[in-house]
Design a protein around this motif. Structure first.
Motif, mmCIF file in Angstrom:
data_model
loop_
_atom_site.group_PDB
_atom_site.id
_atom_site.type_symbol
_atom_site.label_atom_id
_atom_site.label_comp_id
_atom_site.label_asym_id
_atom_site.label_seq_id
_atom_site.Cartn_x
_atom_site.Cartn_y
_atom_site.Cartn_z
ATOM 1 N N SER A 29 41.844 35.106 14.636
ATOM 2 C CA SER A 29 43.067 35.301 13.847
ATOM 3 C C SER A 29 43.445 33.956 13.261
ATOM 4 O O SER A 29 43.238 32.910 13.872
ATOM 5 C CB SER A 29 44.192 35.815 14.724
ATOM 6 O OG SER A 29 45.427 35.723 14.034
ATOM 7 N N THR A 62 41.667 48.584 22.500
ATOM 8 C CA THR A 62 42.418 49.839 22.507
ATOM 9 C C THR A 62 42.379 50.450 21.102
ATOM 10 O O THR A 62 41.995 49.796 20.133
ATOM 11 C CB THR A 62 43.885 49.590 22.887
ATOM 12 O OG1 THR A 62 44.392 48.560 22.045
ATOM 13 C CG2 THR A 62 44.030 49.157 24.335
ATOM 14 N N LYS A 63 42.803 51.697 21.011
ATOM 15 C CA LYS A 63 42.797 52.372 19.700
ATOM 16 C C LYS A 63 43.704 51.625 18.726
ATOM 17 O O LYS A 63 43.320 51.308 17.603
ATOM 18 C CB LYS A 63 43.289 53.818 19.878
ATOM 19 C CG LYS A 63 42.585 54.823 19.002
ATOM 20 C CD LYS A 63 43.055 56.247 19.308
ATOM 21 C CE LYS A 63 44.404 56.539 18.680
ATOM 22 N NZ LYS A 63 44.983 57.838 19.098
ATOM 23 N N ALA A 64 44.923 51.322 19.196
ATOM 24 C CA ALA A 64 45.889 50.651 18.321
ATOM 25 C C ALA A 64 45.429 49.237 17.992
ATOM 26 O O ALA A 64 45.509 48.789 16.846
ATOM 27 C CB ALA A 64 47.267 50.624 18.975
ATOM 28 N N GLY A 65 44.924 48.526 19.005
ATOM 29 C CA GLY A 65 44.437 47.170 18.773
ATOM 30 C C GLY A 65 43.230 47.181 17.839
ATOM 31 O O GLY A 65 43.114 46.362 16.930
ATOM 32 N N SER A 70 41.250 46.572 10.153
ATOM 33 C CA SER A 70 41.688 46.405 8.763
ATOM 34 C C SER A 70 41.971 44.932 8.484
ATOM 35 O O SER A 70 41.983 44.496 7.360
ATOM 36 C CB SER A 70 42.939 47.225 8.456
ATOM 37 O OG SER A 70 43.278 48.051 9.515
ATOM 38 N N HIS A 71 42.213 44.174 9.543
ATOM 39 C CA HIS A 71 42.604 42.788 9.313
ATOM 40 C C HIS A 71 41.433 41.914 8.908
ATOM 41 O O HIS A 71 41.485 41.211 7.926
ATOM 42 C CB HIS A 71 43.269 42.243 10.570
ATOM 43 C CG HIS A 71 43.689 40.831 10.449
ATOM 44 N ND1 HIS A 71 44.472 40.371 9.412
ATOM 45 C CD2 HIS A 71 43.413 39.753 11.219
ATOM 46 C CE1 HIS A 71 44.671 39.081 9.571
ATOM 47 N NE2 HIS A 71 44.037 38.677 10.641
ATOM 48 N N GLU A 108 38.616 39.311 18.249
ATOM 49 C CA GLU A 108 38.819 40.681 17.757
ATOM 50 C C GLU A 108 37.510 41.463 17.831
ATOM 51 O O GLU A 108 37.518 42.648 18.081
ATOM 52 C CB GLU A 108 39.355 40.625 16.321
ATOM 53 C CG GLU A 108 40.698 39.886 16.256
ATOM 54 C CD GLU A 108 41.364 39.927 14.902
ATOM 55 O OE1 GLU A 108 40.674 40.190 13.889
ATOM 56 O OE2 GLU A 108 42.594 39.703 14.859
ATOM 57 N N VAL A 164 41.636 41.618 21.781
ATOM 58 C CA VAL A 164 42.690 42.574 21.417
ATOM 59 C C VAL A 164 42.149 43.836 20.764
ATOM 60 O O VAL A 164 42.924 44.737 20.439
ATOM 61 C CB VAL A 164 43.721 41.940 20.445
ATOM 62 C CG1 VAL A 164 44.408 40.755 21.096
ATOM 63 C CG2 VAL A 164 43.062 41.536 19.136
ATOM 64 N N ARG A 210 42.471 49.419 15.542
ATOM 65 C CA ARG A 210 42.861 49.696 14.160
ATOM 66 C C ARG A 210 43.487 48.455 13.535
ATOM 67 O O ARG A 210 43.253 48.149 12.380
ATOM 68 C CB ARG A 210 43.832 50.870 14.112
ATOM 69 C CG ARG A 210 44.036 51.389 12.702
ATOM 70 C CD ARG A 210 44.834 52.696 12.670
ATOM 71 N NE ARG A 210 46.144 52.515 13.230
ATOM 72 C CZ ARG A 210 46.611 53.181 14.286
ATOM 73 N NH1 ARG A 210 45.869 54.086 14.889
ATOM 74 N NH2 ARG A 210 47.809 52.952 14.734
ATOM 75 N N ALA A 211 44.267 47.745 14.319
ATOM 76 C CA ALA A 211 44.928 46.541 13.801
ATOM 77 C C ALA A 211 43.900 45.508 13.362
ATOM 78 O O ALA A 211 44.015 44.923 12.297
ATOM 79 C CB ALA A 211 45.864 45.949 14.857
ATOM 80 N N VAL A 212 42.871 45.293 14.164
ATOM 81 C CA VAL A 212 41.935 44.232 13.809
ATOM 82 C C VAL A 212 40.892 44.680 12.809
ATOM 83 O O VAL A 212 40.378 43.873 12.037
ATOM 84 C CB VAL A 212 41.238 43.618 15.047
ATOM 85 C CG1 VAL A 212 42.272 43.111 16.032
ATOM 86 C CG2 VAL A 212 40.290 44.596 15.715
#
Lengths: 489, 489
Positions: free
Chosen positions: A171, A254-257, A263-264, A225, A251, A259-261
């Motif tokens: 990040s 998890t599903k939410a983590g 697209s990032h 990530e 990070v 998805r966050a990374v």
């Protein structure tokens, strides 16, 4: 072959693309911060229109710089579509190292632009950080003994304290926020930080290898990530952990983590259980959040590795002490009841309400030598514990904050300080002397002068008791990793 | 019958035993702090030799005070063996309320002294806090509208911010350390704190009942080592939780924690699983360490309870955002992927590298209205989330810290502030307007002027992303507790 990060983190000169004289522009801020940090080399801003950028002569292109100038590093903060052309020119000028801050090569599916970029860097043998990274920080730039200084290509114009913690991060920006954090919190000392971005050229494994070989780095922190080369990552990590600890925050599991990374940075999310198994096998200490990452790196830098898992809880306030004991046991840290012999030794001269079974609770005790000299010596010298967790560091700031009273007439502040600080100085040497860590906490925080004094002598003093316990946990983890490694030899 | 804590926490006058003119003495410090805090009532120091204590006329015994003086509260910081005699005299003078700071009645097995104490207080109907407690704090002392003020009988001469959090604690001193902590951290606002000590008279259940009925208290925090009347505790707690949340930290459940607390206050350690089952049944939110206790109480005071468990992760830095998403999922907080419709609404006007699936990542964005107005409104207005977790609050302190440069000429700081602060003010009203909490984090900490500004408008801004997630978790727990309660009606 030399790791390209050696040149990137210690550039003798910088060809800078994307700064001008408007400081509200990202590139301008980054150039400014390079100057503020005390970069000792030459700077060549490239700008199509300006003659001067931030006081430096500007060039239309890199090819306009006098050929006798030794150029080997470019820092690029331009719109992504402008990057291939300038990298082409850098290649023609013989530059082999770069940082590409520009984003938009991968996130939005601009595959062709990314390919164009890589075709050029392959042609000229250019190694680079990025794209979509936010630079790096090096607290010990060194390519000539006469030219010491720091280099900070991030957005934050603050050099953190010097130290031996280095971090590589997928990040971008947050590592620079950490510099602000370290200012008002515990003084973690940084050596180098690297923002990896999309890893089109230099990746996590390269960074880990570089930091593993870097003599200035004692502890490696990783923000992860996705691991693109897991096998190489494990091989490199395995070679490092016998000489320096690695702490990793992941990070993407998890599903939410995930998805966050994804697209990032355009990478696919990994699997949490797989990551966990991997770090356990290799001997990496896993952090579950940014605070753990920072705490673990910090104590692994400044504390000795304890010889075992037994700890003394030492406090002058029952609640925080009991909370540390409770948390320690939940983390499989032993809080052994002391032998009657040691209890008797400790009991001498204490008030009747004090307790010495472990936890050791002084309660209200004006004689500070009990806290900082007599008892800790006896405890650390004994073979009953491997380290100490302390709650309750109080200096004299406490008194000085009282408003509207003649505080100096009421409290013997100078006399107290004349006794306290020399005692703290000797206390801070105990961990080295006895080979056992002392990790403290005090809700008073760095605002208190005894807290700040001990922190500056490399005794960690966290604000919260649980932080001290977790910190000790990280040390015991590294001891176990070292033992496992030795047994495998 | 009126709860005796009403009089103890709001004494019209104080008969003070154990202070003199040497401020290094515990009792002297406590009297001093009562004065510093702004206690509006009368003070009668009792001292066998001094004529004056800290500027007040001193009396040899309480019986020497003019009979027309209305006395109903004594604060006692004497050696334990001196306490029965003075309590006898207090009883003769008609005093029915006391705080006994003195320790040594139970810890060391001095059973007879304890019995002597209780025989006297029973005879005169005296209710008291302690022994072995460290006083209390009340930010809203009130027994006459013209006499407002605070009373602080602890060791720390600082009043915390006013608020609606009240804490009852079986550990003594640490609550006063919290006042220092609150100074340099997030501004949790306290209403009352009570140190229970050995609970020979007033106990945890009495305190819980009192705080449950106290109109100034919105959130109750408990630090628990042992529950002596579990049935009554559960009954009282059950009556409270539909109108105010209760957060409890229990440290006596492990072997190490149990040993620590049993020698400390002379109580037996309870059982961790039993405690856990009990709080779950009643609907108490359990904290595992002091930080959680403070964080949970703080957000339950200042945030609305979210209508559900779905959260938007909103950031301008990928790493901390992804870490929040990862932690949220591990705590069973939902981070739903936004509908295409909402994504399209959010996407408008953002840079191409921004992401809007949830997490929402602005990346580098100079237009702060996106962060504080446009996007949060759309998100909170939608029926897709129940609250927002934000990373990345940055004011202008950041710029002002740059040394050696004409910062004002380089950055339009005044213009930025003229836009930023009014926008933050409106932003801080969103939680109430939409009935959904906003909980933020920023590693810049309270040193940053936007962080401090939002905190002072009751938007929590923690230093670490994980703290924001845990805080949201506590709010969702309380929602579930309220729902369970409603279903049982």
């Amino acid at each position: 072959m030399e790791n390209p990060l050696e040149t990137i983190l210690n550039p003798r000169s910088i060809v800078f693309y994307g700064a001008n004289n408007n400081y509200m522009k990202m590139g301008s801020t980054q150039l400014l911060n390079i100057l503020i940090a005390g970069y000792p080399g030459e700077i060549f801003p490239i700008h199509p229109r300006e003659d001067e950028v931030q006081g430096f002569k500007a060039y239309k292109t890199v090819l306009d710089i006098l050929p006798e100038k030794d150029l080997d590093f470019a820092f690029i903060v331009l719109p992504s579509e402008a990057v291939p052309k300038v990298l082409e020119e850098c290649g023609q000028r013989g530059i082999k190292h770069a940082v590409v801050v520009s984003a938009g090569f991968r996130e939005m599916g601009e595959i062709d632009l990314r390919k164009e970029l890589l075709d050029i860097t392959d042609k000229y043998g250019i190694k680079f950080l990025g794209p979509n990274c936010f630079g790096f920080f090096n607290n010990y730039i060194s390519w000539d003994e006469s030219k010491e200084g720091a280099i900070n290509t991030t957005w934050v114009a603050l050099n953190p304290k010097k130290g031996r913690v280095s971090i590589a991060s997928q990040s971008g920006t947050f590592m620079s926020h950490v510099f602000m954090y370290a200012r008002h919190k515990s003084p973690i000392g940084f050596n180098k930080t690297i923002s990896l971005g999309n890893e089109a050229s230099i990746d996590l494994v390269d960074s880990l290898e570089y930091l593993g070989n870097d003599p200035g780095t004692k502890v490696i922190g990783l923000y992860i990530e996705e691991i693109k080369r897991p096998r190489e990552f494990m091989d490199v990590a395995r070679r490092i952990i016998s000489s320096k600890p690695i702490v990793a925050l992941y990070v993407g599991g998890t599903k939410a983590g995930g998805r966050a990374v994804s697209s990032h940075t355009g990478s696919l999310a990994g699997n949490d259980q797989m990551f966990d198994a991997m770090v356990k096998q290799v001997g990496i200490i896993r952090a579950m959040n940014l605070e753990e990452l920072l705490i673990y790196c910090y104590v692994l830098d400044v504390c000795p590795v304890p010889p075992g898992d037994r700890v003394c809880i030492f406090t002058n306030a029952g609640g925080p002490g009991a909370n540390m004991a409770d948390i320690a046991e939940r983390l499989d840290i032993q809080v052994p009841e002391f032998s009657q012999e040691l209890q008797d030794q400790l009991r001498t001269g204490l008030v009747s309400t004090a307790q010495v079974k472990n936890m050791v609770d002084l309660t209200f005790e004006l004689d500070i030598s009990k806290q900082y000299s007599g008892l800790p010596k006896k405890i650390l010298k004994s073979d009953e514990v491997d380290g100490m967790l302390v709650y309750g560091i109080f200096g004299t700031t406490f008194f000085k904050l009282i408003e509207g009273y003649d505080v100096k007439a009421m409290f013997p502040i100078e006399e107290m300080e004349a006794v306290l600080f020399p005692m703290l100085k000797r206390y801070a040497r105990f961990p080295e002397k006895y080979g056992k860590p002392i990790i403290a906490s005090s809700m008073l925080g760095r605002e208190d002068n005894a807290v700040a004094y001990l922190q500056d002598l490399n005794i960690p003093v966290f604000e919260m008791p649980y932080q001290a316990v977790k910190a000790f946990w990280a040390l015991t983890q590294y001891r176990k990793i070292l033992e496992k490694f030795k047994n495998q030899q």
